[in-house]
Every structure is written in structure tokens, then in C-alpha cells.
Motif scaffolding. Structure first.
Motif, short mmCIF file in Angstrom:
data_model
loop_
_atom_site.label_atom_id
_atom_site.label_comp_id
_atom_site.label_asym_id
_atom_site.label_seq_id
_atom_site.Cartn_x
_atom_site.Cartn_y
_atom_site.Cartn_z
N LEU A 184 -6.43 7.98 -21.50
CA LEU A 184 -6.09 9.39 -21.28
C LEU A 184 -4.61 9.62 -21.54
CD1 LEU A 184 -8.14 10.13 -18.04
CD2 LEU A 184 -8.58 11.00 -20.33
N ILE A 185 -3.78 8.66 -21.10
CA ILE A 185 -2.34 8.82 -21.28
C ILE A 185 -1.99 8.83 -22.76
CG2 ILE A 185 -0.13 7.66 -20.94
CD1 ILE A 185 -1.07 6.94 -18.16
N LEU A 217 0.83 -1.20 0.00
CA LEU A 217 0.00 0.00 0.00
C LEU A 217 0.87 1.26 0.00
CD1 LEU A 217 -3.24 0.43 0.51
CD2 LEU A 217 -2.44 1.35 2.67
N ILE A 223 2.80 6.78 -6.80
CA ILE A 223 1.89 7.76 -7.39
C ILE A 223 2.41 9.17 -7.15
CG2 ILE A 223 -0.46 8.68 -7.35
CD1 ILE A 223 -1.37 5.95 -6.36
N LEU A 270 -8.42 11.30 -12.05
CA LEU A 270 -8.53 9.85 -11.94
C LEU A 270 -7.58 9.31 -10.89
CD1 LEU A 270 -8.88 7.35 -14.79
CD2 LEU A 270 -7.13 6.94 -13.12
N LEU A 271 -6.32 9.77 -10.91
CA LEU A 271 -5.34 9.24 -9.96
C LEU A 271 -5.77 9.57 -8.53
CD1 LEU A 271 -2.04 10.14 -11.83
CD2 LEU A 271 -2.92 7.86 -11.39
N ILE A 324 -15.61 6.88 -13.14
CA ILE A 324 -15.17 6.57 -14.51
C ILE A 324 -15.91 7.46 -15.50
CG2 ILE A 324 -15.27 4.82 -16.31
CD1 ILE A 324 -14.58 2.75 -14.28
N LEU A 377 -6.78 12.95 -16.00
CA LEU A 377 -5.90 11.93 -15.43
C LEU A 377 -5.56 12.25 -13.98
CD1 LEU A 377 -4.35 9.34 -16.13
CD2 LEU A 377 -2.36 10.75 -16.54
N GLN A 425 2.86 6.16 -12.60
CA GLN A 425 1.85 6.56 -11.61
C GLN A 425 0.65 5.62 -11.66
OE1 GLN A 425 0.85 10.67 -12.01
NE2 GLN A 425 2.91 11.36 -11.57
N VAL A 426 0.25 5.24 -12.88
CA VAL A 426 -0.89 4.32 -12.99
C VAL A 426 -0.52 2.96 -12.42
CG1 VAL A 426 -2.40 3.14 -14.62
CG2 VAL A 426 -1.88 5.55 -14.94
N LEU A 482 -0.85 3.19 -8.84
CA LEU A 482 -2.27 3.14 -8.48
C LEU A 482 -2.73 1.69 -8.42
CD1 LEU A 482 -4.73 5.02 -8.04
CD2 LEU A 482 -5.24 4.71 -10.43
N MET A 539 -10.81 1.18 -14.56
CA MET A 539 -10.13 2.43 -14.23
C MET A 539 -8.80 2.52 -14.96
SD MET A 539 -11.21 4.77 -12.45
CE MET A 539 -12.36 4.11 -11.28
N PHE A 564 -1.48 0.07 -5.33
CA PHE A 564 -2.26 0.55 -4.19
C PHE A 564 -3.56 -0.25 -4.08
CE2 PHE A 564 -5.16 3.55 -2.15
CZ PHE A 564 -4.40 3.99 -1.09
N GLN A 565 -4.24 -0.39 -5.23
CA GLN A 565 -5.50 -1.13 -5.21
C GLN A 565 -5.27 -2.60 -4.87
OE1 GLN A 565 -6.84 0.00 -9.20
NE2 GLN A 565 -8.57 0.99 -8.24
N ALA A 618 -7.51 5.28 -17.65
CA ALA A 618 -6.27 6.02 -17.40
C ALA A 618 -5.33 5.89 -18.58
CB ALA A 618 -5.60 5.48 -16.13
N LEU A 621 3.86 9.25 -16.06
CA LEU A 621 2.43 9.01 -15.88
C LEU A 621 2.09 7.53 -15.86
CD1 LEU A 621 0.95 11.79 -18.19
CD2 LEU A 621 1.17 11.79 -15.72
N LEU A 654 1.37 4.09 -3.02
CA LEU A 654 1.08 5.51 -2.79
C LEU A 654 2.32 6.35 -3.08
CD1 LEU A 654 -1.29 7.19 -1.91
CD2 LEU A 654 -0.45 7.10 0.43
#
Lengths: 127, 548
Positions: A104-105, A25, A32, B172-173, B150, B169, A41-42, A45, A97, A48-49, A101, A38, A29
Motif C-alpha cells: 500500500l505504501i 509495546l 504509530i 490496516l494500522l 488482510i 493503510l 508507522q509500519v 506496528l 500484514m 507493537f506486535q 502495508a 508511513l 504504539l
């Protein structure tokens, strides 16, 4: 502290998955927050999940537990299926998710030609 | 009652199913999206009205058990499976969602964005919001929060400029970390109590569970002081605080609101953070109840400090903004701080029954009032941007003479944010202040009253520009909007102010202003509608309203 020592030993010896949960965890974090990339960072994420999923799955582990398909007049210890179901659902949510992401990237990369946050900020400052 | 009991499920399912239609219909016709969305949301609004008529007839609580009624609450009354609950509180917010969705859709017809994909996202978002509001299950709430998330990320990214994708983004993060923290909090609660149903959780936490004879539950007693429960409150507050954009968890919000297309900004500013704040309000009042905070006063004080900071910081940041959409975005940070301050007062150990009652009135009224006022203000900002290309406070100079109706509406809604009677914004602040005074929480009273002055800081700046700045040609700020934005440069090229905002836009803005004033007189009706919630909280019962 003397009283806590057996507890700590017990946690490390028998419930180490909770320790792993906390470490993953924090790692996620940190990734991120600290990584300028980027995509990383995903990935952070996702870590983390995944740590949260690990918490749920570890909590559902029962020593000598059986699968919760219960025949009539059965005795014994059965495992609650709910945490597994929760994790399955949360994994699906996490996949969706991640897909958004990454989409978007892709768009950000098309526009700025970089995946690094600092480079994108420079391009934006030039605008 | 069987008919009414299916409604909560229909309200969630209808928009989500309808969301698939615009995309499928793209094969046949590219322009069909708006009609599909309009039809679906009109039916949705009708169903919500039907549900509301049932719920408010005598303060009923209508429960829909997913997967049928056979397995639900088998013995001793714990829930198996997920419940959707329409009670006087959730129906009020569901009504707000249905109305705002329909009205903003009317605005979208002219203002765009027009693709079928946009309407699919829009319907998905509506379905997600309905789910957040109606669900009676904490994990189900997480799923709906993520559906909402989402859809919102995708809608924010439909902005023209690439910055929209960067903002989405970032949202989202941060938003996903928040949602995961919420999930972790729910996990802690589940591990300790073995249930996810809000009503059952409240009973197990209070030690009044009627089931589990012969197990640990029977002798557990109240679990409020357990470390796991306290940690879960912290995680849930942080997670939903991110979604509701409380300072300092708000950093995603100004960028997202600024970069999203105007229609999307109206919609998400009115409803998305509102749904998260509603969830926090419901969990605090119904699941944890004031009894938890009586056991751990530190938590109540920390929560109050958290939300009060948001009020002050949000207002000050808003006053420093040049871009109008950013200004309103920071104002939302302040107002959600105010709403959650009211929740904090309601559950605070220092609050007696009167203080709790007033604070709950204030929180719920301001929640709905903020949605109406912010929708109107962002719509006004959108029409100015589309009509005159004005996006900064400076470029609003003298616009009151060009667009009197929109400027007048901004004035009315702005006074609502400040809290001037008879606009509804006054009513919410009045009850919040009354609650804080009856509870004797003096620092909170000071901030609630100061928040009025702080709101005036930024509202007065806009009004001064609109009405008292006699600049002949409003200067369109090109720096914030380079020529990449086609509508802006086109408008600027032919001398500005040629494009008239559509009738729908003006109607929405003026309608929001009228509604904000009219509902300011409906205080008695609204408080009567919320009374079952107050009674339930005061009686320590997790069920709002009488069971159907």
C-alpha cells in the motif's frame, strides 16, 4: 508500598522480560501515533506486535524445563509448546500484514511522491 | 452425524482454497474469476443450508475437531486442538454470511471491480468470516480475524483513487493494533487459565472445570475477580471494538467505506464489522458470562457507557455528513453501538432472566438486521453513483422520480434503520428497549429510544431530498469527485441519467428491502432459533444447543 517492594525487585531481577514487553509495546504504539512517516508507522506496528510475541514467549519459559518431546515413563518438567506455536503463527500473520502495508505504501508513494502523512494531506487538500 | 460434523471445516476451507483458483486461472483466462467465485459461493450456500438444517432440527451443537477425534478431549473433558463449532448462534450468522456473499457477488458482475485478483480477495474474505464465526478457539479467532483483515485491506485498496490506498493503510494500522490488543487479551487469559478453547475457558473461569485433579485448577475456584482476567476483558473489548468500529475507535471506517469500490463497501459494511461484533457477543455471553460482570459491575457499566456513547456520537456524526457513503458509515457506528448496548444489558448484573432474554434477542436480531439493511442501503447508494453519478445527499434531489424502485427501497431500509414496524430494524430495537426496560437501566432506555430520533435525523434528510426536493436536474457534486473518476465524468458529460443501473443492482436493492420487511414478520421464528443461546446463557452453560 512496603509490601510491594520485594515484588518490584523480583519483577526487575527475575522477570525483566515482562518489563521489556511493556516498554516495547508502549514504544511501538507511540511510534504509530507520533511518527508522520508511513514506513516508520509500519515499523512501530511491528514493534507493537513483537512486544506481544515477547509476552507469550516469556510466559512459556520454565526454569529447567525440557523440550516437550516426552519419552515413555519420563519424569521432570516439560515446557508447554503452545505459546511457541501461537507466536510462530502470529509471526506469519504479522509478516503478511507487513507485506500488505508495504505494498500500500508503494502505491501511496507513486501517487503522492511522499511518505510523510502531512505532505500527503497537503496534496489531498489541493485536489 | 459424521457427515454434518465435517461441514464446519468445509465451510472455512472451501472459499480459502477456491481463492487460489482465480489467480491461477489468470494464465488461461482473465475473465474466469466471477464464475469460479459464483460456483464456490453457491456450493458454500448449499453447504450452509445443509448445516443449518442439521443444527436447527432440534437445536443441535455440531462440533468439528481439527486433527481428528482421537486426541480431542482425552480425559476429564478438556480440548486438545482446535474445535469448530456450529451451534444455533454461529449457524445463523454463517447463513447470513453465505447469503450476503452470494448476492453481493451477483451485484459485482455488473458493478465490478472485475479483475481475477478481486475475486480471490473476495473468496478469501468469505473464508475468513466463516472462520471467525465458526471457530470455538480464541487464538484461532485471532488468526481468522487477521485473514479477514488482510483481505479487507486489499479489497479497500482496489478503489480507483489513490486515496483508497491511504484509507486502506489507515485501516490496516488501526485494525492491526486492535487485533494485537485482542491477542494480548487472549494471552492474559491463556496465562491464567492454560486453555484457549471457549467452552473450557468458561469452565475454568467459573471454577467448574472437571479436570486437573491435584493441580492448582482443583482449588482455584472462580477466577472472575483476578486482575489478569479483568485486564483481558479490557484488551479484548478494545481490540474487537476497533474491528467493530465503535466510537471512538471508528476513525478508520468512514474513509475505508467511502474510498472502497461500491461492491466492496456493500460487502464489508454488511459483514466485516458484523463478524467482530459477533465475536464480542459470543465471548461476553459464552466465555465471560453474566457471572463475570456480576463480580465486577464496573466492567458492565463501563462497557455500557462505551457502547451507548457510540450510539449517540455515531448518529450525530452521520447527520453531519454530505457524502452518502460516509453518512451510512457513521450510521453503522451508531448501530453497532446499539447491538453492543444490548450485549451490555444482557450481561449486566441488574438484568434478570427476562431482561437478559430480551437483550440477547435484540442483539442477535439487530446484528443480522443491520447486515441486511446496510447491504441494501450501500447497494442503493452504489446504483445511484453508477447510474446518475449522485454521491452526496444534495445530489439526491428529486431522484425518486427517476429511479422509483431504488428510492422506494432506500425509504423502506431507511425506516428500518429508524425502527419503524414492520421492517426488521424495528424488531431488534423493540427487544433491546424491552431488555433495557426489564433491567431498569433508565439511562440506557433513554438512549435506545433517542437513537430512533437520532436515526431519523439522517434518514429524513435523505428521504426529504429524494421525494420532496423538486430540483429539475439533480446537481452532480463535482467537488467531492474530481475528473479522476472516469465513470463519473463520462456520465456527467452526456447529461447524466443515461446509464441505467443493471437489473442485478436493482434486484439486490429491492430484494434487501423486501427481505427486511418479510423478516420483520418472522420474529417468532428468529427468537425460537436463538432460544438455545438464551437457555445456555441463563443456565451458565458454555455449550449452546444440545451436543450431537
Amino acid at each position: 508500598m512496603i509490601d510491594l517492594l520485594p515484588l518490584q525487585v523480583d519483577v526487575l531481577a527475575n522477570r525483566y522480560s515482562y518489563v521489556v514487553f511493556a516498554i516495547v509495546l508502549a514504544l511501538g504504539l507511540y511510534m504509530i501515533i507520533a511518527s508522520p512517516n508511513l514506513v516508520k508507522q509500519v515499523i512501530g506496528l511491528n514493534l507493537f506486535q513483537t512486544a506481544v510475541f515477547l509476552f507469550f514467549v516469556s510466559s512459556a519459559y520454565v526454569v529447567n524445563g525440557q523440550i516437550p518431546v516426552i519419552p515413555k515413563d519420563a519424569t521432570g518438567t516439560f515446557v508447554s509448546p503452545l505459546p511457541q506455536v501461537i507466536v510462530l503463527t502470529a509471526i506469519v500473520v504479522g509478516v503478511a500484514m507487513t507485506a500488505v502495508a508495504l505494498a500500500l505504501i508503494v502505491r501511496i508513494y507513486d501517487a503522492y511522491g511522499s511518505l510523510r502523512e502531512d505532505a500527503i494531506r497537503e496534496v489531498r487538500a489541493d485536489d | 452425524m459424521t457427515d454434518l460434523a465435517t461441514l464446519p471445516a468445509l465451510l472455512v476451507v472451501l472459499p480459502i482454497l477456491a481463492a487460489a483458483l482465480p489467480i491461477a486461472a489468470t494464465i488461461i483466462n482473465r475473465r474466469v474469476g466471477w464464475s469460479v467465485a459464483a460456483l464456490a459461493l453457491a456450493v458454500e450456500a448449499g453447504l450452509t443450508a445443509w448445516l443449518a438444517s442439521g443444527v436447527y432440527a432440534d437445536g443441535q451443537r455440531i462440533v468439528h475437531r481439527l486433527g481428528g477425534t482421537e486426541l480431542a478431549r482425552p480425559d476429564g473433558g478438556y480440548a486438545v486442538g482446535i474445535e469448530l463449532v456450529a451451534d444455533p448462534l454461529s449457524t445463523l450468522v454463517a447463513g447470513t454470511i453465505a447469503t450476503v456473499s452470494l448476492v453481493v457477488l451477483a451485484y459485482a458482475r455488473q458493478a465490478g471491480p472485475r479483475g481475477n485478483g478481486f475475486y480471490a480477495g473476495y473468496l478469501l474474505l468469505t473464508g475468513g468470516l466463516m472462520g471467525v464465526v465458526l471457530t470455538g478457539d480464541l487464538f484461532n479467532l485471532f488468526v481468522f480475524l487477521e485473514i479477514t483483515g488482510i483481505a479487507t485491506y486489499a479489497l479497500v485498496a482496489t478503489g480507483d483513487r489513490p486515496q483508497a490506498a491511504v484509507a486502506a493503510l489507515k485501516y490496516l494500522l488501526i485494525g492491526t493494533v486492535g487485533a494485537s490488543m485482542y491477542l494480548l487479551g487472549v494471552g492474559y487469559l491463556y496465562v491464567r487459565t492454560g486453555t484457549l478453547n471457549m467452552v473450557d475457558l468458561a469452565r475454568v473461569l467459573a471454577g467448574t472445570a472437571t479436570w486437573g485433579e491435584g493441580t492448582w485448577l482443583a482449588e482455584a475456584g472462580a477466577l472472575y475477580a483476578e486482575p489478569l482476567v479483568i485486564a483481558s476483558v479490557a484488551f479484548i473489548t478494545a481490540g474487537l471494538g476497533v474491528k467493530a468500529a465503535l466510537f471512538p475507535l471508528h476513525v478508520w471506517q468512514p474513509d475505508a467505506y467511502q474510498e472502497a469500490p461500491d461492491t466492496v463497501t456493500i460487502y464489508i459494511s454488511a459483514l466485516v464489522s458484523t463478524a467482530a461484533a459477533y465475536a464480542l457477543l459470543r465471548i461476553f455471553l459464552i466465555v465471560f458470562t453474566p457471572a463475570f460482570f456480576a463480580e465486577t459491575p464496573v466492567a458492565a457499566n463501563a462497557f455500557l457507557v462505551f457502547s451507548v456513547t457510540s450510539v449517540v456520537a455515531g448518529s450525530l456524526l452521520a447527520a453531519a455528513q454530505r457524502n452518502v457513503k460516509r453518512l451510512f458509515a457513521y450510521s453503522s457506528v451508531a448501530h453497532f453501538g446499539l447491538i453492543l448496548t444490548a450485549v451490555g444489558v444482557a450481561v449486566h448484573p441488574a438484568a434478570g432472566p427476562t431482561a437478559t432474554r430480551f437483550a440477547i434477542y435484540g442483539a442477535v436480531i439487530h446484528l443480522v438486521a443491520h447486515a441486511i439493511m446496510k447491504a441494501g442501503l450501500f447497494a442503493a447508494a452504489g446504483s445511484f453513483a453508477a447510474g446518475v453519478g449522485a454521491r452526496t445527499v444534495a445530489s439526491y434531489a428529486g431522484l425518486a422520480r427517476v429511479r422509483p424502485v431504488i428510492a422506494g427501497s432506500i425509504a423502506v431500509l431507511g425506516f428500518g434503520l429508524v425502527g419503524v414496524p414492520p421492517v426488521i430494524g424495528f424488531l431488534g430495537k423493540w427487544y433491546i428497549a424491552l431488555g433495557a426496560i426489564s433491567a431498569g437501566l433508565w439511562p440506557v432506555i433513554a438512549v435506545v429510544l433517542a437513537s430512533t430520533l437520532l436515526s431519523l435525523l439522517y434518514v429524513a434528510r435523505i428521504l426529504e431530498k429524494l421525494y420532496f426536493d423538486r430540483a429539475e436536474t439533480p446537481e452532480v457534486d463535482q467537488k467531492d469527485h474530481p475528473a479522476t473518476d472516469p465513470t463519473d465524468s463520462a456520465v456527467a458529460a452526456d447529461g447524466g441519467r443515461t446509464a441505467l443501473p443493471s437489473l442485478g443492482m436493482v434486484a439486490l436493492v429491492a430484494g434487501a428491502a423486501l427481505l427486511a420487511v418479510a423478516s420483520g414478520f418472522a420474529g417468532a421464528e428468529v427468537t425460537t432459533a436463538i432460544d438455545p443461546l438464551v437457555e445456555a446463557v441463563l443456565a451458565g452453560s458454555p455449550e449452546v444447543g444440545t451436543n450431537a
